[in-house]
Scaffold this active site. Structure first.
Site, short mmCIF file in Angstrom:
data_model
loop_
_atom_site.label_atom_id
_atom_site.label_comp_id
_atom_site.label_asym_id
_atom_site.label_seq_id
_atom_site.Cartn_x
_atom_site.Cartn_y
_atom_site.Cartn_z
N SER A 26 -30.66 -27.12 -11.86
CA SER A 26 -30.76 -25.90 -12.30
C SER A 26 -29.43 -25.34 -12.09
O SER A 26 -28.51 -25.92 -11.23
CB SER A 26 -31.90 -24.97 -11.87
OG SER A 26 -31.62 -23.47 -11.89
N ILE A 28 -25.68 -23.98 -10.94
CA ILE A 28 -24.49 -24.49 -10.81
C ILE A 28 -24.43 -26.23 -10.76
O ILE A 28 -23.59 -26.78 -11.16
CB ILE A 28 -23.92 -23.96 -9.47
CG1 ILE A 28 -23.55 -22.47 -9.59
CG2 ILE A 28 -22.72 -24.69 -8.89
CD1 ILE A 28 -23.29 -21.72 -8.17
N ASN A 49 -37.12 -30.28 -8.24
CA ASN A 49 -37.57 -30.25 -9.58
C ASN A 49 -36.80 -31.37 -10.39
O ASN A 49 -35.73 -31.40 -10.13
CB ASN A 49 -37.31 -28.82 -10.19
CG ASN A 49 -38.28 -27.72 -9.32
OD1 ASN A 49 -39.35 -27.96 -9.27
ND2 ASN A 49 -37.51 -26.71 -9.10
N ASP A 65 -36.74 -33.22 -1.37
CA ASP A 65 -36.44 -32.01 -0.84
C ASP A 65 -35.61 -32.36 0.30
O ASP A 65 -35.57 -33.08 1.16
CB ASP A 65 -37.78 -31.74 -0.05
CG ASP A 65 -37.76 -30.64 0.65
OD1 ASP A 65 -36.50 -29.98 1.06
OD2 ASP A 65 -38.75 -29.87 0.95
N ASN A 92 -25.20 -29.44 -2.79
CA ASN A 92 -25.21 -27.85 -3.53
C ASN A 92 -26.70 -27.22 -3.45
O ASN A 92 -26.57 -26.10 -3.58
CB ASN A 92 -24.96 -28.13 -4.99
CG ASN A 92 -25.04 -27.27 -5.96
OD1 ASN A 92 -24.65 -26.23 -5.89
ND2 ASN A 92 -26.33 -27.34 -6.61
N LYS A 132 -23.90 -35.72 6.25
CA LYS A 132 -23.94 -36.85 7.01
C LYS A 132 -24.14 -38.41 6.28
O LYS A 132 -23.54 -39.26 6.59
CB LYS A 132 -25.28 -36.88 8.18
CG LYS A 132 -25.44 -37.96 8.92
CD LYS A 132 -24.29 -38.43 10.04
CE LYS A 132 -24.58 -39.41 10.84
NZ LYS A 132 -23.30 -39.93 11.72
N TYR A 164 -29.27 -15.74 4.70
CA TYR A 164 -28.56 -16.47 3.54
C TYR A 164 -26.96 -16.46 4.24
O TYR A 164 -26.45 -17.39 3.96
CB TYR A 164 -28.39 -15.73 2.22
CG TYR A 164 -27.80 -16.42 0.87
CD1 TYR A 164 -28.57 -17.48 0.43
CD2 TYR A 164 -26.38 -16.19 0.80
CE1 TYR A 164 -27.92 -18.16 -0.45
CE2 TYR A 164 -26.02 -16.48 -0.23
CZ TYR A 164 -26.49 -17.61 -0.82
OH TYR A 164 -25.87 -18.19 -1.99
N LYS A 168 -24.62 -19.51 5.20
CA LYS A 168 -23.33 -19.85 4.41
C LYS A 168 -21.97 -19.78 5.08
O LYS A 168 -21.09 -20.61 4.75
CB LYS A 168 -23.31 -18.95 3.08
CG LYS A 168 -24.37 -19.14 2.00
CD LYS A 168 -24.05 -20.65 1.63
CE LYS A 168 -25.26 -21.04 0.54
NZ LYS A 168 -24.98 -22.27 -0.26
N THR A 200 -27.53 -17.98 -12.68
CA THR A 200 -28.25 -19.14 -12.31
C THR A 200 -29.83 -18.79 -11.99
O THR A 200 -30.16 -17.60 -12.21
CB THR A 200 -27.87 -19.97 -11.10
OG1 THR A 200 -28.27 -19.30 -9.81
CG2 THR A 200 -26.20 -20.18 -10.97
#
Ligand SMILES: NC(=O)c1ccc[n+]([C@@H]2O[C@H](COP(=O)([O-])OP(=O)(O)OC[C@H]3O[C@@H](n4cnc5c(N)ncnc54)[C@H](O)[C@@H]3O)[C@@H](O)[C@H]2O)c1
Length: 289
Positions: A26, A28, A49, A65, A92, A132, A164, A168, A200
């Protein structure tokens, strides 16, 4: 700090390259998958998904996952078995905040419950697992390769979404801490992207319409991933994209820090850390004699 454009020439370099993308079903990630597939890359997608139907037969999909080390390790192993080696990794997968850190949730006895930190698990731990594994597999590729992390415009600003923004900022910290550990010691470059608002699945588009805000297409962001993988001179860069324009941020931010500290070295603490690490290596070498 000037805006730059990204030409289609960069896409040629991706032909036949093996690229692992998390969160490629989905937004980006999917836009990047499409661009890479068009460019002739061999794309492996790990996502909770499956990719949508037009892309699904064009990629190798693993249900993954990213918070599961075993899921990710199995994907990298199978990707190498299938394609022989891995050239690039795009860490991502990410999610939007889950509840507000400022809300107090109480148990049946009125005691404060721990906050939901699922965002840290997916956006940071998942990203660290991918990184990693990426380093482990790219080390085995004689030609080397690169890793791109999805950071965010919230990686370097005050942004009032607590879990969030924390995750980030940490993704940017992961990139910065790896710069001195990878190229040129290892043939692996590391970079990150920091998209502004992008249309998105993470944020319903009607919000942007409602608020009258501009939002860019994920196709634009995908180009910043391509240039970081294709251009071998890029290492330790953070590309911000907004409304179709790109800027490299980290070089400018760090040179500003250098000016503020007024030091000869751009990172005085890093200078000391390099000495400590070199001392540790020398001690290790002595012990093995
Ligand atoms: N959309 C924006 O404005 C924006 C801006 C800056 C950064 N980002 C970042 O971009 C990245 C991609 O998000 P997006 O905006 O394309 O959203 P999206 O929801 O469209 O895509 C996220 C993808 O990640 C997958 N995913 C979620 N949790 C997962 C998990 N635990 N394991 C594996 N896959 C999982 C989803 O299934 C989905 O395919 C995220 O890291 C996000 O934080 C987005």
């Amino acid at each position: 700090m000037e805006d730059f454009t990204i030409s289609d020439d960069n896409l040629d370099d991706l032909k036949n390259k093996v690229v692992i993308i998390t969160g490629g079903s989905s937004g980006i990630g999917l836009a990047t998958v499409k661009l890479f597939v068009e460019s002739g890359a061999k794309v492996v997608v790990g996502d909770v998904n499956p990719p949508p139907e037009p892309e699904k037969p064009k990629v190798t999909y693993f249900p993954v996952d990213v918070t599961s080390w075993d899921d990710q390790a199995a994907m990298f192993k199978k990707a190498e078995e299938l394609h022989g080696s891995i050239d690039h990794v795009f860490a991502n997968a990410g999610i939007s905040p889950k509840g507000s850190f400022m809300d107090d949730q109480l148990d049946e006895n009125g005691e404060l419950l721990a906050p939901n930190l699922r965002v840290m698990d997916v956006n940071l731990t998942g990203c660290m697992y991918t990184t990693k594994l990426g380093i482990y597999y790219l080390k085995k590729n004689d030609k080397g390769g690169s890793i791109v992390l999805t950071a965010s415009a919230s990686s370097f600003q005050r942004f009032s979404v607590i879990d969030y923004t924390t995750s980030k900022h940490a993704v940017l910290g992961l990139m910065r801490s790896l710069v001195g550990n990878l190229h040129p010691n290892l043939p692996i470059r590391i970079n990150a992207i920091s998209p502004s608002w992008t249309n998105t699945g993470i944020m319903p588009p009607y919000f942007f319409t409602l608020l009258g805000n501009k939002v860019q297409s994920p196709d634009i962001v995908a180009r910043s991933v391509v240039v970081l993988m294709a251009d071998k001179s890029r290492h330790g860069q953070l590309i911000y994209s907004a409304e179709g324009k790109f800027k490299e941020m980290d070089g400018s931010m760090l040179s500003h820090v250098k000016k503020m500290l007024g030091s000869e070295s751009s990172e005085p603490e890093e200078g000391v850390m390099q000495k400590i690490l070199a001392y540790g290596e020398a001690m290790k070498a002595k012990q093995t004699l």
